[in-house]
Structure formats: structure tokens, C-alpha cells
Motif scaffolding. Structure first.
Motif, short mmCIF file in Angstrom:
data_model
loop_
_atom_site.label_atom_id
_atom_site.label_comp_id
_atom_site.label_asym_id
_atom_site.label_seq_id
_atom_site.Cartn_x
_atom_site.Cartn_y
_atom_site.Cartn_z
N ASP A 158 0.86 -1.19 0.00
CA ASP A 158 0.00 0.00 0.00
C ASP A 158 0.90 1.24 0.00
OD1 ASP A 158 -1.59 2.20 0.68
OD2 ASP A 158 -2.88 1.03 1.99
N PRO A 159 0.84 2.08 -1.03
CA PRO A 159 1.71 3.26 -1.07
C PRO A 159 1.58 4.16 0.16
CG PRO A 159 0.70 2.92 -3.21
CD PRO A 159 0.05 1.96 -2.27
N ALA A 160 0.36 4.29 0.68
CA ALA A 160 0.18 5.15 1.86
C ALA A 160 0.92 4.59 3.07
CB ALA A 160 -1.31 5.31 2.17
N LEU A 161 0.81 3.29 3.28
CA LEU A 161 1.50 2.66 4.41
C LEU A 161 3.00 2.64 4.18
CD1 LEU A 161 -0.88 -0.36 5.18
CD2 LEU A 161 -0.79 1.90 6.29
N ALA A 162 3.42 2.40 2.94
CA ALA A 162 4.85 2.40 2.63
C ALA A 162 5.46 3.77 2.88
CB ALA A 162 5.07 1.96 1.20
N ALA A 163 4.70 4.83 2.59
CA ALA A 163 5.18 6.19 2.83
C ALA A 163 5.37 6.45 4.31
CB ALA A 163 4.20 7.20 2.23
N ILE A 164 4.43 5.97 5.14
CA ILE A 164 4.57 6.12 6.59
C ILE A 164 5.82 5.38 7.08
CG2 ILE A 164 3.55 5.52 8.83
CD1 ILE A 164 0.80 5.89 7.52
N GLY A 165 6.02 4.17 6.58
CA GLY A 165 7.19 3.40 6.99
C GLY A 165 8.50 4.06 6.59
#
Length: 216
Positions: A158-165
């Protein structure tokens, strides 16, 4: 005469900002009064209040000094030229190089991370920090969504979750280095530290490829 007065006022303002950067770095924001800054600069408190409403106003002006460098870095990330995974990889290294090589950015980021309690008169900084973090994650997510459109992300990422990580990884590495800046392991081994995350979200190792020259 008016021009000279404006020039003198700007010189005084820059002196106050230079001094605040030094004293905040040495004593922390909570441990520093406006009188401390004025005294260290060889000026009166009146000179500070001529330019700044309060400590928060002064601190925000101090942070504004590094905004152009950080925005230039983000502009390069978002230029939509070349492989988005490679842009993220190079952006990661450029970010840590900027932190290592630019003393002003290093000090101001260090004050933010280690020397500033976001309570009391500085409480509004918490909302500003939240807003800045959201904007930064949105930029990372934009590039990751571009990578997803090019089928560069692993299935299920998920790009949104990957960005948070990724944003959290940056912050953690920065904090580890700032609390022991004499140890340059993070800068020397940055690729090794970032690689597991990049390998985990991207379907191949194209992120290690250099970007082509602009226009190609």
C-alpha cells in the motif's frame, strides 16, 4: 538614510537568528530566554521585540532559513523524470548528505529533534510538526503511487502505508545519529540500512539504477 536603516535592521535580525541558533543548540529552547539571546548577541531585549513577537516567532523564523534547501530536495523528488523508485533512493541519500554537510540544517533539525519541548509557549509547534509530517508523507506517497502505476511495487504494498514506513525510517535514523553525531556509521552504511526496506516494497532492484540525464 532610510535604506541604510533598513539594511542595519536586517543585519540585526540576522545576527539575532544566528545567535538563537547557537544558544538553542547549546541550551535547548526551554532553557533559553530571549534575554539570553539578546545578551549573547550584545543587544537589548528591545532589539528582539522589534523583530520578533516572542520566542515562538523567533524559532519559526529560524526554521524558515532551511526551508528553501528542503523544498529544493523535494522538488527533485517530485520532478516525475525517470524511475520513481530510483528517485526515492537518491532522495534518501541526498537528504542525509544535506544533514551531514550543512551545519545550519544539522543544528536546526537537531534543535527540533532533541532541544525543543512542544509544550507551554512552544505548544503550537506540535500542530506545525504534524502538518509538516503529513505533507512529507504525502510527497513520498505520491512517488510511491507513481511506482505502483509502473508496476514497480511488490503485490499488496500500500503506497500510503509504505510512505509512513519510509518517513519513520528516515526519522529514526536521523534521531540515532543526532544523539551520537560523533559516530558516522549511519552515513557510511546508509545504503545497507535502507536496502532492506527498499527490497521489501519494490519488485526489483531498479531503485539502485542511476537516473538518466534530464531530457532523455
Amino acid at each position: 538614510m532610510a535604506r541604510k536603516t533598513r539594511e542595519d535592521a536586517e543585519l540585526t535580525r540576522q545576527l539575532l537568528l544566528d545567535t538563537a541558533e547557537q544558544v538553542f543548540w547549546e541550551k535547548g529552547v526551554a532553557g533559553t530566554s530571549l534575554a539570553d539571546i539578546a545578551s549573547t548577541a550584545g543587544l537589548t531585549r528591545g532589539a528582539i521585540y522589534w523583530h520578533f513577537t516572542n520566542k515562538l516567532d523567533l524559532f519559526n523564523a529560524l526554521c524558515d532559513r532551511i526551508v528553501p534547501d528542503l523544498e529544493a530536495l523535494d522538488a527533485s523528488l517530485l520532478n516525475q523524470h525517470g524511475n520513481p523508485a530510483s528517485r526515492l533512493w537518491q532522495h534518501s541519500h541526498a537528504l542525509f548528505s544535506l544533514l551531514r554537510d550543512n551545519p545550519r540544517i544539522r543544528r536546526i533539525c537537531g534543535i527540533h529533534h532533541l532541544g525543543c519541548e512542544q509544550v507551554g509557549e512552544m505548544a503550537p509547534l506540535l500542530l506545525e510538526q504534524i502538518s509538516w509530517t503529513q505533507r512529507k508523507k504525502a510527497k513520498l506517497q505520491q512517488v510511491l503511487e507513481e511506482a505502483q502505476q509502473q508496476q514497480l511495487l511488490r503485490p499488496g504494498v500500500d503506497p500510503a502505508l509504505a510512505a509512513i514506513g519510509l518517513h519513520s525510517l528516515y526519522g529514526g535514523l536521523m534521531h540515532c545519529w543526532m544523539i551520537n553525531s560523533d559516530d558516522d556509521t549511519i552515513h557510511r552504511q546508509l545504503s545497507a540500512l535502507l536496502s532492506p526496506y527498499f527490497e521489501g516494497i519494490f519488485s526489483d532492484r531498479s531503485w539502485q539504477l542511476p537516473l538518466p540525464p534530464a531530457g532523455e
